[in-house]
Design a protein around this motif. Structure first.
Motif, short mmCIF file in Angstrom:
data_model
loop_
_atom_site.label_atom_id
_atom_site.label_comp_id
_atom_site.label_asym_id
_atom_site.label_seq_id
_atom_site.Cartn_x
_atom_site.Cartn_y
_atom_site.Cartn_z
N ALA A 152 6.78 -0.38 3.08
CA ALA A 152 7.29 -0.65 1.94
C ALA A 152 5.63 -0.16 1.45
O ALA A 152 5.39 0.72 0.27
N ILE A 153 4.68 -0.74 2.09
CA ILE A 153 3.21 0.71 1.76
C ILE A 153 2.88 1.60 2.04
O ILE A 153 2.50 2.16 0.83
N PHE B 117 1.72 -9.80 -1.03
CA PHE B 117 1.17 -9.69 -1.23
C PHE B 117 0.44 -9.80 -2.77
O PHE B 117 -0.53 -9.62 -3.21
N GLY B 118 0.99 -11.08 -3.04
CA GLY B 118 0.93 -11.83 -4.56
C GLY B 118 1.23 -11.12 -5.45
O GLY B 118 0.63 -11.23 -7.15
N LEU B 119 1.43 -9.79 -5.96
CA LEU B 119 1.46 -8.96 -7.59
C LEU B 119 3.26 -8.54 -7.00
O LEU B 119 3.57 -8.27 -5.60
N PRO B 120 3.39 -7.59 -7.72
CA PRO B 120 4.77 -7.41 -8.22
C PRO B 120 4.39 -5.99 -7.60
O PRO B 120 3.18 -5.19 -7.71
N PRO B 121 5.61 -4.87 -6.70
CA PRO B 121 4.80 -2.88 -6.53
C PRO B 121 4.59 -2.81 -7.63
O PRO B 121 3.82 -1.79 -7.29
N GLY B 122 5.32 -2.62 -8.45
CA GLY B 122 4.64 -1.93 -9.78
C GLY B 122 3.32 -1.80 -10.03
O GLY B 122 2.43 -0.98 -10.33
N SER C 77 -13.58 -2.80 7.05
CA SER C 77 -13.45 -2.29 8.26
C SER C 77 -12.87 -1.44 8.63
O SER C 77 -11.92 -1.67 7.74
N LEU C 78 -12.73 -0.72 9.49
CA LEU C 78 -11.97 0.43 9.39
C LEU C 78 -12.30 0.31 11.20
O LEU C 78 -12.10 0.58 11.91
N GLY D 242 -11.52 -7.52 1.34
CA GLY D 242 -11.11 -8.72 1.03
C GLY D 242 -9.86 -9.51 1.34
O GLY D 242 -8.84 -10.22 0.18
N GLY D 243 -9.16 -9.69 2.58
CA GLY D 243 -8.47 -10.39 3.19
C GLY D 243 -7.05 -10.04 3.04
O GLY D 243 -6.23 -10.38 3.61
N HIS D 244 -7.07 -8.34 3.12
CA HIS D 244 -5.75 -7.45 3.03
C HIS D 244 -6.33 -6.57 3.91
O HIS D 244 -7.26 -6.25 4.12
N THR D 245 -5.06 -6.59 4.09
CA THR D 245 -4.85 -5.08 5.58
C THR D 245 -3.73 -3.69 4.47
O THR D 245 -2.77 -4.23 4.36
N TYR D 246 -4.40 -2.44 4.68
CA TYR D 246 -3.98 -1.41 3.77
C TYR D 246 -4.15 -0.52 4.89
O TYR D 246 -4.47 -0.18 6.08
N LEU D 247 -2.75 0.43 5.17
CA LEU D 247 -2.55 1.11 6.13
C LEU D 247 -1.64 2.20 6.03
O LEU D 247 -1.47 2.61 5.16
N ASP D 248 -2.73 3.53 6.50
CA ASP D 248 -2.09 4.88 6.30
C ASP D 248 -1.86 5.74 7.67
O ASP D 248 -2.17 5.31 8.47
#
Length: 517
Positions: free
Chosen positions: A249-250, A283-288, A340-341, A390-396
């Motif tokens: 999804a991300i 994620f606590g929020l809608p995809p839009g 962190s990355l 911020g407690g989230h993980t973003y993925l590429d």
């Protein structure tokens, strides 16, 4: 060829006569296609590769070692172990999982026996098998394999020094075939851990949803055994499917223009509300709203939270399977101070290992450039990027496919990149004016698009052409020009005459200052 009756846990009884063990192996294997890196191979194609590897082998040892590698390549959960003795060779099979699926191994051993008889027609083979069997009618193919009971599957073969002649015209194919099989084996038909294997199957199947029973069938174990193994690793079928869907999804929301409804359908959800509820739970929020953080409402997308800037492989080869000199640069949005990355990179043993990236400089007020040191990792370098903030993980992960650096350079979505700009002093001619240093500036840039002409621009209006050539998934541009003043910032321009197009690379209007050597 003698064939036993093998009673499986499912109650299915194997046929008592096998005219073609290769076809029987195809019929009983849980999958007909295997994902090897970015490639998909059919089981039939892999069997042909192994067959010609045996027929072209220079000796029995080479043939058996290659076939042993093929057991893993075919995804059979057995570890072949060769023991060389003075007058015989022993090929044992050790189980790699609790449940021992014998059906596919039985046909694989029969196929090996059949193929070795071409080169060793006058020799006898004996098979130890861990199930007591009623001996079947031996009048199947005219070939016989003596079978006796044993606690583990063991094939007894002639001694390693037994004359073994490759078939005429095939000997010169052996080395290319071995190289290809080794490459496929490194890519790995099976991930090195149970969880990674299951997630790969679940991801490849989307939008279809593989059931727990189907996953167990592919592993050739019972559903209950799979549940037990997952529990031992503190995982469950639902948690694995959720993780796969979250990552996909991300990737789809950040790297495509699919609508939220289309993303949900590609994840296997039957309707938009189901996907909306799941996404809010993750994620606590809608995809839009999630997408609005990364993309503007017009046609020009903003930078995602993390995205590949570019990667360089300087091709400083250290060995066939490892290199030193691959570096990766990543753009991240400055969402918080504490962040962190990491790059998750696939190593030569198939295990994904983390490598830390560090802050390098600001690209703008909101965007930071991070980079890795030289990575001594498996070639070609396969990687994905994880940004924790911020407690989230973003993925590429390149839209769910992972990145693969198999060329000198791999570019991200940016239109142009200034990789290197250096200034060094040159010996001053005797007649030159004192107080006016003589120097040269050299640079290396990349563009995703092939432009007709590239220029380096000085503040005083001077222009110097850039030399361009194809490189990786873009174009490499090189600059070499006299430059007496290293304190002058440079900008770059790329143009097409017809129809006229222009791209300017100016570092947010500040220009690029060369590094002095």
């Amino acid at each position: 060829m003698l064939t036993p009756d093998i009673q499986q846990q499912s109650g299915e009884q194997m046929p008592r006569q096998v005219h073609d063990p290769g076809q029987q192996l195809l019929a009983h294997h849980p999958v007909q296609q295997l994902a090897l890196g970015d490639e998909v191979w059919s089981l039939q194609q892999l069997l042909v590769l192994l067959e010609y590897g045996l027929r072209s082998a220079p000796d029995l040892t080479s043939a058996l070692e290659l076939w042993g590698e093929g057991i893993s390549l075919l995804g059979l959960p057995w570890y072949p172990q060769l023991q060389y003795q003075a007058h015989a060779t022993r090929l044992s099979f050790l189980p790699l999982q609790e449940d021992r699926p014998l059906t596919t191994l039985w046909f694989a051993v029969q196929l090996l026996h059949q193929q070795l008889l071409r080169q060793l027609p006058a020799h006898e083979f004996t098979l130890e098998w861990p199930e007591r069997q009623r001996m079947a009618d031996s009048a199947t193919t005219g070939e016989s394999l003596a079978i006796r009971y044993g606690p583990l599957p063991v094939l007894h073969l002639p001694a390693a020094n037994t004359p073994y002649t490759p078939e005429p015209g095939l000997a010169e194919l052996h080395e290319p075939l071995v190289s290809l099989i080794h490459r496929l084996h490194r890519l790995g038909s099976r991930p090195r851990s149970l969880l990674e294997q299951l997630k790969q199957w679940l991801d490849l199947a989307l939008p279809e949803q593989l059931s727990l029973q189907e996953l167990a069938s592919r592993l050739q174990i019972s559903t209950r055994s799979l549940q037990r193994q997952l529990a031992q690793q503190q995982a469950s079928y639902s948690s694995l499917l959720e993780e796969v869907r979250k990552n996909r999804a991300i990737s789809l929301l950040c790297h495509s223009r699919y609508s939220a409804q289309e993303v949900g359908l590609r994840l296997g959800y039957q309707d938009a509300p189901s996907f909306q509820r799941a996404f809010r739970h993750w994620f606590g929020l809608p995809p839009g709203e999630f997408r609005s953080r990364y993309f503007a409402q017009d046609e020009q997308p903003q930078l995602p939270a993390v995205v590949l800037y570019y990667a360089i492989n300087e091709l400083q080869e250290q060995s066939m399977r490892q290199y030193n000199g691959a570096r990766v640069w990543i753009c991240v949005r400055n969402l918080a101070f504490d962040k962190s990355l990491q790059l998750q990179c696939e190593d030569h043993d198939g295990i994904w290992r983390p490598y830390t990236a560090t802050f390098e400089r600001f690209l703008s007020a909101e965007v930071e450039l991070w980079s890795t040191p030289s990575l001594p990792v498996h070639h070609p370098l396969r990687f994905r990027i994880e940004y924790r903030v911020g407690g989230h993980t973003y993925l590429d992960n390149n839209g769910g496919q992972d990145y693969c650096l198999n060329e000198p350079v791999l570019l991200g979505p940016h239109a142009a990149i200034c990789h290197q700009l250096l200034w060094f002093a040159e010996p001053r001619p005797f007649a030159s004016s004192p107080g006016h240093p003589s120097g040269r500036i050299v640079g290396r840039l990349f563009t995703r698009q092939a432009w007709t002409q590239g220029w380096a621009l000085w503040p005083d209006g001077r222009r110097e052409p850039l030399l361009g050539e194809p490189c990786g998934n873009g174009v490499q541009w090189q600059l070499s020009a006299a430059s007496p003043d290293p304190s002058q910032p440079l900008c770059f321009e790329f143009t097409h005459p017809t129809p006229y197009q222009r791209l300017q690379l100016d570092n947010q209007g500040e220009g690029f200052l060369p590094r002095q050597l």
